[in-house]
Design a protein around this motif. Sequence first.
Motif, mmCIF file in Angstrom:
data_model
loop_
_atom_site.group_PDB
_atom_site.id
_atom_site.type_symbol
_atom_site.label_atom_id
_atom_site.label_comp_id
_atom_site.label_asym_id
_atom_site.label_seq_id
_atom_site.Cartn_x
_atom_site.Cartn_y
_atom_site.Cartn_z
ATOM 1 N N GLY A 69 13.279 -0.076 4.807
ATOM 2 C CA GLY A 69 12.761 -1.231 5.515
ATOM 3 C C GLY A 69 13.473 -1.439 6.829
ATOM 4 O O GLY A 69 14.599 -0.964 7.019
ATOM 5 N N LEU B 135 9.537 -4.841 7.930
ATOM 6 C CA LEU B 135 8.524 -3.798 7.763
ATOM 7 C C LEU B 135 9.054 -2.780 6.771
ATOM 8 O O LEU B 135 10.210 -2.346 6.880
ATOM 9 C CB LEU B 135 8.230 -3.122 9.104
ATOM 10 C CG LEU B 135 7.729 -4.052 10.223
ATOM 11 C CD1 LEU B 135 7.775 -3.339 11.562
ATOM 12 C CD2 LEU B 135 6.315 -4.524 9.914
ATOM 13 N N TYR B 136 8.221 -2.372 5.825
ATOM 14 C CA TYR B 136 8.715 -1.502 4.751
ATOM 15 C C TYR B 136 8.193 -0.069 4.815
ATOM 16 O O TYR B 136 8.873 0.854 4.369
ATOM 17 C CB TYR B 136 8.357 -2.097 3.389
ATOM 18 C CG TYR B 136 9.124 -3.343 3.062
ATOM 19 C CD1 TYR B 136 8.513 -4.591 3.096
ATOM 20 C CD2 TYR B 136 10.473 -3.284 2.710
ATOM 21 C CE1 TYR B 136 9.223 -5.735 2.795
ATOM 22 C CE2 TYR B 136 11.186 -4.427 2.409
ATOM 23 C CZ TYR B 136 10.556 -5.656 2.447
ATOM 24 O OH TYR B 136 11.264 -6.782 2.158
ATOM 25 N N SER B 137 6.971 0.104 5.335
ATOM 26 C CA SER B 137 6.417 1.455 5.283
ATOM 27 C C SER B 137 5.644 1.763 6.555
ATOM 28 O O SER B 137 5.119 0.866 7.231
ATOM 29 C CB SER B 137 5.506 1.593 4.064
ATOM 30 O OG SER B 137 4.486 0.631 4.095
ATOM 31 N N GLU C 187 2.615 -0.091 8.633
ATOM 32 C CA GLU C 187 2.607 -1.518 8.397
ATOM 33 C C GLU C 187 2.700 -2.286 9.715
ATOM 34 O O GLU C 187 3.382 -1.858 10.640
ATOM 35 C CB GLU C 187 3.770 -1.908 7.486
ATOM 36 C CG GLU C 187 3.745 -3.362 7.028
ATOM 37 C CD GLU C 187 4.853 -3.660 6.026
ATOM 38 O OE1 GLU C 187 5.639 -2.749 5.705
ATOM 39 O OE2 GLU C 187 4.921 -4.817 5.572
ATOM 40 N N GLU C 188 2.006 -3.414 9.804
ATOM 41 C CA GLU C 188 2.054 -4.278 10.976
ATOM 42 C C GLU C 188 2.214 -5.724 10.519
ATOM 43 O O GLU C 188 1.676 -6.116 9.487
ATOM 44 C CB GLU C 188 0.753 -4.170 11.792
ATOM 45 C CG GLU C 188 0.477 -2.798 12.366
ATOM 46 C CD GLU C 188 -0.798 -2.780 13.204
ATOM 47 O OE1 GLU C 188 -1.061 -1.737 13.818
ATOM 48 O OE2 GLU C 188 -1.511 -3.797 13.242
ATOM 49 N N LYS C 189 2.974 -6.495 11.324
ATOM 50 C CA LYS C 189 3.104 -7.916 11.050
ATOM 51 C C LYS C 189 3.034 -8.684 12.361
ATOM 52 O O LYS C 189 3.510 -8.196 13.391
ATOM 53 C CB LYS C 189 4.410 -8.205 10.312
ATOM 54 C CG LYS C 189 4.377 -7.720 8.881
ATOM 55 C CD LYS C 189 5.484 -8.308 8.045
ATOM 56 C CE LYS C 189 5.340 -7.837 6.609
ATOM 57 N NZ LYS C 189 6.494 -8.225 5.777
ATOM 58 N N THR D 97 5.257 -3.170 14.580
ATOM 59 C CA THR D 97 4.646 -2.018 13.920
ATOM 60 C C THR D 97 5.732 -1.018 13.548
ATOM 61 O O THR D 97 6.816 -1.015 14.131
ATOM 62 C CB THR D 97 3.607 -1.348 14.833
ATOM 63 O OG1 THR D 97 4.272 -0.877 16.026
ATOM 64 C CG2 THR D 97 2.500 -2.314 15.226
ATOM 65 N N SER E 292 9.964 1.797 15.512
ATOM 66 C CA SER E 292 9.229 0.553 15.383
ATOM 67 C C SER E 292 9.040 -0.031 16.774
ATOM 68 O O SER E 292 9.877 0.164 17.666
ATOM 69 C CB SER E 292 10.007 -0.431 14.499
ATOM 70 O OG SER E 292 9.341 -1.682 14.424
#
Lengths: 115, 106
Positions: free
Chosen positions: B32, B50-52, B55-57, B65, B71
Motif C-alpha cells: 500500500g 492506495l493498495y493495488s 486503484e484510484e481515489k 492513482t 503513484s
Amino acid sequence: DAGVTQSPTHLIKTRGQQVTLRCSPKSGHDTVSWYQQALGQGPQFIFQYYEEEERQRGNFPDRFSGHQFPNYSSELNVNALLLGDSALYLCASSRRRGTGNTEAFFGQGTRLTVV
Amino acid sequence: EDQVTQSPEALRLQEGESSSLNCSYTVSGLRGLFWYRQDPGKGPEFLFTLYSAGEEKEKERLKATLTKKESFLHITAPKPEDSATYLCAVFNKFYFGSGTKLNVKP
C-alpha cells in the motif's frame, strides 16, 4: 474524538542533555511510530512500538530509545543531545492489521532545538 | 534497497492550472501507498491510501492513482489553499519521500 496528541509542542535543550517527548495515540489505535523531520525533508522513521515492544527500527543510533505503555501511549527519549538532533519530531498512530498497519495519523509534532 | 522518490521537488502553479505530482517507489511486495499533505510546522495530514495497481481515489480537487512502480497525485484546478508539501509513503515500513512543495498563486 481526540486525534494524536504530542507534548510538549516546543522544547529547547542544551547539547549533551537528555530529552523525553510524549505521544498519545488516536482512540482505537494500538501502534505508535516516531519520526524525525529536518527542515525541508520528509519524515525519517525512527522506530515503531506495538504491544509495548519495539517492532521495527530505522537507521538511528542507540541514543534514541522509546517506550510504550499499556494504554498505548509512548515516549521517545534522546540522550546526549547533538546539535544535529534539532528537528520536528512526529508521532504517528495506527492500528495493527495482519503484518502491516492501517494508515497512520500524525500529531502536530514537537519542535526540538538543541543549542 | 527500498526507496521512495518524489518529483518535482517544488511546483509553482497559477490558480486553476492543473498538474500532477509523482511518487516512484522500489519496494519489494508493496502492500500500500499513502499520500499526505503537510503545512509548514505541522504534522502530515492523511489524504489517501492506495493498495493495488489500477486503484484510484478522489477527494475534492485531488485524485491519486497507483501503478506497479509509481503513484500520481493529480490536482485539478488548484486553489491557493492547496499550497502545501505533499508527501507519499509506502505502507510496509512507512518510508517517506522528501515531498513536493506546491505553491498555487492566485
